[in-house]
Scaffold this motif. Sequence first.
Motif, short mmCIF file in Angstrom:
data_model
loop_
_atom_site.label_atom_id
_atom_site.label_comp_id
_atom_site.label_asym_id
_atom_site.label_seq_id
_atom_site.Cartn_x
_atom_site.Cartn_y
_atom_site.Cartn_z
N ASP A 64 0.85 -1.19 0.00
CA ASP A 64 0.00 0.00 0.00
C ASP A 64 0.88 1.25 0.00
O ASP A 64 1.30 1.75 1.05
CB ASP A 64 -0.91 0.00 1.23
N ASP A 65 1.20 1.74 -1.19
CA ASP A 65 2.00 2.96 -1.34
C ASP A 65 1.12 4.18 -1.55
O ASP A 65 1.63 5.28 -1.84
CB ASP A 65 2.95 2.82 -2.55
N GLY A 66 -0.18 4.02 -1.43
CA GLY A 66 -1.08 5.15 -1.66
C GLY A 66 -0.84 6.28 -0.68
O GLY A 66 -0.68 6.06 0.52
N ASN A 67 -0.80 7.51 -1.18
CA ASN A 67 -0.63 8.67 -0.32
C ASN A 67 -1.33 9.87 -0.94
O ASN A 67 -1.83 9.80 -2.07
CB ASN A 67 0.86 8.95 -0.08
N LEU A 68 -1.34 10.95 -0.20
CA LEU A 68 -2.09 12.12 -0.65
C LEU A 68 -1.39 12.90 -1.75
O LEU A 68 -1.96 13.86 -2.29
CB LEU A 68 -2.38 13.04 0.55
N ASN A 69 -0.17 12.50 -2.10
CA ASN A 69 0.51 13.15 -3.22
C ASN A 69 -0.11 12.76 -4.55
O ASN A 69 0.10 13.44 -5.56
CB ASN A 69 2.00 12.78 -3.23
N THR A 70 -0.82 11.64 -4.54
CA THR A 70 -1.38 11.13 -5.81
C THR A 70 -2.88 11.37 -5.93
O THR A 70 -3.49 10.95 -6.90
CB THR A 70 -1.10 9.62 -5.93
N VAL A 71 -3.48 12.01 -4.93
CA VAL A 71 -4.93 12.26 -4.99
C VAL A 71 -5.21 13.73 -4.69
O VAL A 71 -4.39 14.43 -4.08
CB VAL A 71 -5.70 11.38 -3.97
N GLU A 72 -6.35 14.18 -5.13
CA GLU A 72 -6.79 15.55 -4.84
C GLU A 72 -7.92 15.47 -3.81
O GLU A 72 -8.94 14.81 -4.05
CB GLU A 72 -7.29 16.23 -6.12
N LEU A 73 -7.68 16.11 -2.67
CA LEU A 73 -8.69 16.07 -1.62
C LEU A 73 -9.97 16.76 -2.07
O LEU A 73 -9.94 17.81 -2.73
CB LEU A 73 -8.16 16.74 -0.35
N GLU A 74 -11.09 16.15 -1.71
CA GLU A 74 -12.40 16.66 -2.11
C GLU A 74 -13.12 17.15 -0.86
O GLU A 74 -13.43 16.37 0.03
CB GLU A 74 -13.19 15.52 -2.77
N VAL A 75 -13.34 18.44 -0.78
CA VAL A 75 -14.06 19.01 0.37
C VAL A 75 -15.55 18.70 0.19
O VAL A 75 -16.17 19.12 -0.79
CB VAL A 75 -13.83 20.52 0.50
N ALA A 76 -16.11 17.97 1.15
CA ALA A 76 -17.49 17.51 1.01
C ALA A 76 -18.48 18.35 1.80
O ALA A 76 -19.70 18.19 1.64
CB ALA A 76 -17.59 16.05 1.48
N THR A 77 -17.99 19.26 2.64
CA THR A 77 -18.84 20.00 3.56
C THR A 77 -18.88 21.49 3.23
O THR A 77 -18.11 21.98 2.39
CB THR A 77 -18.33 19.82 5.01
N ASP A 78 -19.74 22.19 3.92
CA ASP A 78 -19.84 23.63 3.73
C ASP A 78 -18.56 24.33 4.15
O ASP A 78 -18.13 25.30 3.53
CB ASP A 78 -21.02 24.21 4.53
N ARG A 79 -17.97 23.86 5.23
CA ARG A 79 -16.76 24.50 5.74
C ARG A 79 -15.52 23.82 5.15
O ARG A 79 -15.46 22.59 5.07
CB ARG A 79 -16.70 24.42 7.27
N THR A 80 -14.55 24.61 4.76
CA THR A 80 -13.27 24.12 4.25
C THR A 80 -12.26 24.09 5.39
O THR A 80 -12.24 25.01 6.22
CB THR A 80 -12.76 25.04 3.12
N PRO A 81 -11.41 23.07 5.46
CA PRO A 81 -10.43 23.02 6.55
C PRO A 81 -9.46 24.20 6.48
O PRO A 81 -9.11 24.68 5.39
CB PRO A 81 -9.68 21.71 6.30
N THR A 82 -9.01 24.66 7.64
CA THR A 82 -7.97 25.67 7.69
C THR A 82 -6.64 25.04 7.27
O THR A 82 -6.51 23.82 7.17
CB THR A 82 -7.82 26.24 9.10
#
Length: 512
Positions: free
Chosen positions: A378-396
């Motif tokens: 499992d070499d999966g990491n966040l460098n290879t994906v684009e985070l999808e904001v699912a809520t009204d508020r976006t993380p700081t």
Amino acid sequence: MSNEKRALLSVSNKEGLESFARGLVAAGYSLISTGGTKRLLEEAGLHVGSVSEVTRFPEIMDGRVKTLHPSIHGGLLGKRENPEHMNQLAELDIEPIDLVVVNLYPFEETIANPDVAESEAIENIDIGGPTMLRAAAKSFQDVTVVVDPGDYETVLQGLTDETLTLSERRRLAAKVFRHTAQYDSFIAEYFAGLTEEPYPESYSVSYEKVQSLRYGENPHQSAAFYKKANYTGASLGQAEQLHGKELSYNNIQDANAALEVVTEFTRPAAVAVKHMNPCGVGTAEDISSAYEKAYEGDPVSIFGGIVALNREVDEKTAAKLNEIFLEIVIAPSFSDGAHRILTKKKNIRLLVVDMTGKEENEHKLTSVAGGLLVQEVDDGNLNTVELEVATDRTPTEQELEDLRLGWQVVKHVKSNAIVIAKADHTLGIGAGQMNRVGAAKIALEQAGEKAQGAILASDAFFPMPDTVETAAASGVKAIIQPGGSKRDQDSIDACNKHGIAMVFTRMRHFKH
């Protein structure tokens, strides 16, 4: 047919060969050899017959064919107790060969070079050597076969005083078949890579023994530790132990788990592991601060655990590590001062591991009864994906940093897994639970009041909003999870109700 005993020597690794050959001559053996081996022995003043003299046929095709001949293999495979075999040998003027010393072209070393040309690798596939070894090993009742220079002394002593037993020749033969099987597995693995067949019809792998272990997971289980040859990633198989008693089976399991987590990070990082799950992870601008954060993540569970760090351990960090009982400390290096501090404790193990390498196209192997599961690591990491904001508020920005940390850690926690993190370190980890909300409750209880304003990472999606409600009650402000449930909207609605930011990775990190 002569009664003189004959030894055939043809080796790539010439370590110890000259003294062994002299001992054979003293024990009454005549020597036969090929190429470079023959030249070396002749330069040492020994009389050596050539294979070509035995076969009455020259070496051809740049040495590709030299020992593949009935005069060689008849001399090895003829059964001494079988009159018909011996009569055939006599009629064909073939002399028996009584001892074979062969080791093979360095295929393993050749392909260790990542830039090796296919043509060079192919020329280092030994044909005659394995064939002679297998023929001699098949005839171990009559023929002594040696593939390992480490056996020279024992064999020579047995031949000299005539105490080399059938049992010992059988042991040597078994070693040969393991050696040729390993050699073939290197070739099979190399060609599987060339043909891009990660899961061929049969799966050949080979590992070399590092050490026997006192016992396995429990005292009634026997065990040993093996390493993969030519492995290029961070590995305990290549570790240097600077101090402490021998590693146990469970030590190696836990140390490997710690190593897998700490190598996720490029910043200075420290990881504490207990029973193959991280119990505290911290990152910072320096390794001492990173360790402090890992310790703060769970100051109870870290006791008696294993700590891995991805920077050299300095005196300041060593002094902190020395304050509690730890089984193992793993790092790329230890300063002289750190070494002096930590070695004051007799039983702590200090391991140096090179963490710079990476194994390409690595497989994870898991044994099941009568079988083997094989999958990509499992070499999966966040460098290879684009985070999808699912809520009204976006993380700081700070929440995003903490979400990334939580995601890097939850990947290495037994499922169902939940990680609570804030300010570059973990606060609570819930591992191996039968339901996700149970894992969340454990992690949040461990985090306590520190969960206010923290993030929650989940290795898989929420099948219902109960985990969100539990997180909200503890003050969690941001969540990272794969998404993908039919009821995602229920969790999104719950997050919006409580002002929680939630991002989807669309990547699951189950770990069974």
